[in-house]
Structures are given as C-alpha cells and as structure tokens.
Design an enzyme around this catalytic site. Sequence first.
Site, PDB file in Angstrom:
ATOM      1  N   THR A   1       0.831  -1.754   0.273  1.00  8.71           N
ATOM      2  CA  THR A   1       0.007   0.291  -0.159  1.00  8.71           C
ATOM      3  C   THR A   1       0.919   1.131   0.500  1.00  8.71           C
ATOM      4  O   THR A   1       2.084   1.662   0.692  1.00  8.71           O
ATOM      5  CB  THR A   1      -0.588  -0.623   1.125  1.00  8.71           C
ATOM      6  OG1 THR A   1      -2.153  -1.342   0.953  1.00  8.71           O
ATOM      7  CG2 THR A   1      -1.357   1.321   1.879  1.00  8.71           C
ATOM      8  N   HIS A  34      -6.052 -11.499  -1.905  1.00  4.96           N
ATOM      9  CA  HIS A  34      -5.330 -10.498  -0.743  1.00  4.96           C
ATOM     10  C   HIS A  34      -6.336 -11.526   0.269  1.00  4.96           C
ATOM     11  O   HIS A  34      -7.255 -11.366   0.874  1.00  4.96           O
ATOM     12  CB  HIS A  34      -5.555  -9.268  -0.402  1.00  4.96           C
ATOM     13  CG  HIS A  34      -4.329  -8.875   0.318  1.00  4.96           C
ATOM     14  ND1 HIS A  34      -3.387  -9.428   0.904  1.00  4.96           N
ATOM     15  CD2 HIS A  34      -4.002  -7.633   1.493  1.00  4.96           C
ATOM     16  CE1 HIS A  34      -2.403  -9.084   2.320  1.00  4.96           C
ATOM     17  NE2 HIS A  34      -3.117  -8.012   1.390  1.00  4.96           N
ATOM     18  N   ASN A  61      -3.182 -10.701   6.257  1.00  3.65           N
ATOM     19  CA  ASN A  61      -3.025  -9.542   6.884  1.00  3.65           C
ATOM     20  C   ASN A  61      -3.941  -8.580   7.733  1.00  3.65           C
ATOM     21  O   ASN A  61      -4.238  -7.508   7.854  1.00  3.65           O
ATOM     22  CB  ASN A  61      -2.599  -8.123   6.154  1.00  3.65           C
ATOM     23  CG  ASN A  61      -0.693  -8.667   5.536  1.00  3.65           C
ATOM     24  OD1 ASN A  61      -0.111  -9.545   6.266  1.00  3.65           O
ATOM     25  ND2 ASN A  61      -0.046  -8.237   4.541  1.00  3.65           N
ATOM     26  N   TYR A  81      -7.693  -8.708   6.043  1.00  4.80           N
ATOM     27  CA  TYR A  81      -8.486  -8.020   5.334  1.00  4.80           C
ATOM     28  C   TYR A  81      -9.363  -9.067   4.602  1.00  4.80           C
ATOM     29  O   TYR A  81      -9.081  -9.995   5.859  1.00  4.80           O
ATOM     30  CB  TYR A  81      -7.487  -7.419   4.331  1.00  4.80           C
ATOM     31  CG  TYR A  81      -6.484  -6.717   4.453  1.00  4.80           C
ATOM     32  CD1 TYR A  81      -7.250  -5.466   5.011  1.00  4.80           C
ATOM     33  CD2 TYR A  81      -5.433  -6.497   4.401  1.00  4.80           C
ATOM     34  CE1 TYR A  81      -6.357  -4.360   5.551  1.00  4.80           C
ATOM     35  CE2 TYR A  81      -4.081  -5.648   4.209  1.00  4.80           C
ATOM     36  CZ  TYR A  81      -4.614  -4.402   5.636  1.00  4.80           C
ATOM     37  OH  TYR A  81      -3.759  -3.781   5.481  1.00  4.80           O
ATOM     38  N   ASN A  92      -4.157  -6.758  12.090  1.00  5.28           N
ATOM     39  CA  ASN A  92      -4.888  -5.569  12.219  1.00  5.28           C
ATOM     40  C   ASN A  92      -5.505  -6.833  13.204  1.00  5.28           C
ATOM     41  O   ASN A  92      -7.124  -7.572  13.069  1.00  5.28           O
ATOM     42  CB  ASN A  92      -5.622  -6.251  10.673  1.00  5.28           C
ATOM     43  CG  ASN A  92      -4.290  -5.031   9.738  1.00  5.28           C
ATOM     44  OD1 ASN A  92      -5.077  -4.412  10.544  1.00  5.28           O
ATOM     45  ND2 ASN A  92      -4.742  -4.667   8.687  1.00  5.28           N
TER      46      ASN A  92
END
Length: 362
Positions: free
Chosen positions: A26, A175, A178, A180, A235
């Site tokens: 990102t 994805h 992480n 998400y 996260n």
Amino acid sequence: MATPLTQPTRLGNLTLRNRIVMAPMTRSRAEDSLPTALVRDYYAQRASAGLIISEGTAPSPDALGYARIPGLFTKAQARAWGGIAEAVHAGGAKFFIQLMHTGRIGHPANLPAGARLLAPSAIAAAGQMWTDSAGMQDHPVPKAMDAAELAAARDSFVNAATLAVAHGVDGVELHAANGYLLAQFLNPRSNQRTDAYGGNGENRRRFLLETVDATVAAIGRDRVGVRLTPFNPFNDLEANFEGEREEFLATVAELAQRGIVYLHLGGGTVPAELLPEVRRLFPGTLILNGGYDGARAEADIAAGLADLVAFGRPFVSNPDLPERLRTGAPIADLDAATLYTPGAAGYTDYPRLREAEAALAT
C-alpha cells in the site's frame, strides 16, 4: 552470470525474466480511487523485476477502507490499470493486481457515499485508522455480511479480475492475508458466524474458496494467485489459535486442488519447519516473502523451498533492486515518513544506483 534468483523461469503460461517479485505494498497515492500517471511511473521504474504485484486494490466501493487506495470497479480505473500494465510490460516485467477488500479494517470517512464497512461479524478491530478528513479514528463496528452481501463481495472480486485481464493485466492476486476481508473469514477472532461460513475451519475457509472458484471460472487458473499470512496477529487477528496449523494446511491443500498459478506466503509468518509440508501439498509456484536479502533468497530457491521470492520495502527505495541483488551493490534505505504521503517524494524520486553514484561524484 545468472544465479538461481536472476535466471528466467515460468509462471503458468508466462515467462519471467528472473525470480524476483515486487511484493504488494500500500502506498496511498491514488486520487479518488483512481491510479494516476504518478502511479504508472512508480511501477514502470521497477519493471526489472520478473513479476510485479500491485498494491492492494479495492474491487468495490465497500472495500476502500484506507485513504487514497486505488480501486478496480469502474471503466476509468480499469483503463488506468491497463496503462500501468502496458508500462510495466514495456520494461520487461509481468504484472498482477492484488485485489484487496479491507473488510472491517477501515473507516466510513475513507469510503465513498453509499459504501458500508462490512465484515464476517459485527466485531470492531482494535486500533485506529487514518482518515484524511479527521486524522486517526477508532475502527467502528462493521456490519455483519448477509447472504446478499456475501454474493456481492464475491462477485466484485470476479468483476475486478475480469476488468483487469480485459485491459492487459496478466492476472490477479486474491489478498487473503494481513487481516483483510478474506483473512477475516479465516480467523475465529473476526469470524464468529454460526452459519455455513463460520464455526469451524471448513466453514471459515468456504468464502475464500468460493471466491477463488468464481475467479478461476471467470479468468482461468493460470491468472489467479492467492496470498496467505497464517499465524499473524496483524489487524487484530488471533495468532496461533487452536487448530490453526491444521486449518492452514487444509487451505493450502484446497488451493492446490484448484490449480491456481501461485501461492504467496507473505510476511515470513509461516514457521520454517512447515515449509516442506507446504511444498509437498502445493505443487504450483510458491512465492515466499518476509525480510529477505539476496543471499537468503538465493539459498531458499536453491534449496527448493521457494520458486520466487518477493521483496517489499527494498523495492521502495531501490527501483533497480534486481540489478543491485545481481551485483551485490548496496541496498539504499527508505524514508518511512513518506511511505503513505501524497506526491512524488519517497515514491518516484528514489535514484537508481548509477544515478546515486553520479550525484555523489559531482
């Protein structure tokens, strides 16, 4: 002289110039979710990689949880990504777009009008999210996805993948890492559903596998990769939960059955002792990532632990990273303060080695 890391190889139907991958990162330079000419230049500068995987790109408005991340759900966005793919191809690399739905990791201030913060369950993530309008804000409680929202999210990945390949992109990475959305379904801290998508490992991986199946059906297995980061608390996921090892390996086996073009294990989260088992279960291309330097990458490829190695932060500050790895030249440090700031500074202004040496000589 070619080394294991710098020699050409195959990825599905593609020939890669080397085994060096630019990892997805990102960078928050999009404008109204549109990748700009500046974004194109950033990727084109780094096209000496064998494969570039783009930053996380939202397949729907609901997926735009971070400030200034790009999307791939409109024709204008697809045309912009097509221009980026063309520039990357001109430099010699292949180009996949990472499709990232942020799920509960976001804030309404970062979403366009009408979009909603969605997740497997109505459980807020710990921590805060940056918003350009109000600074740091607590993660709010997301809406638990109902059947229609599950179908719409799944379809959004398929639509984005279809748009990508129609505009010259080589493939997509789903994805599931992480913390998400796809990873949120895999983890019991963020997924406390009691329907067919929660409650046990088989159910928790159902949404990811349905999304993989639908994407493969739309664009072909040679164009679909998946990224996983198990045992990872990032996260606000639960790391090393009971049965995670078995669930991770079951997910790898399921992905292997689908014949996807690669499995990308990100962030160095998989214990080294598990990698031989992953290799046994997954016969396709395996990409490893997480704190690699050239020597370690060469060793893991030579040992057969990886087919490709992905580099993240070193590619930010070294647009000519493959040449530096090949020659053993110094790796320049990055400026962490400019990782997510708008503009060219810390983005497209890092010099190549020869440029840096010339500047020092004057």
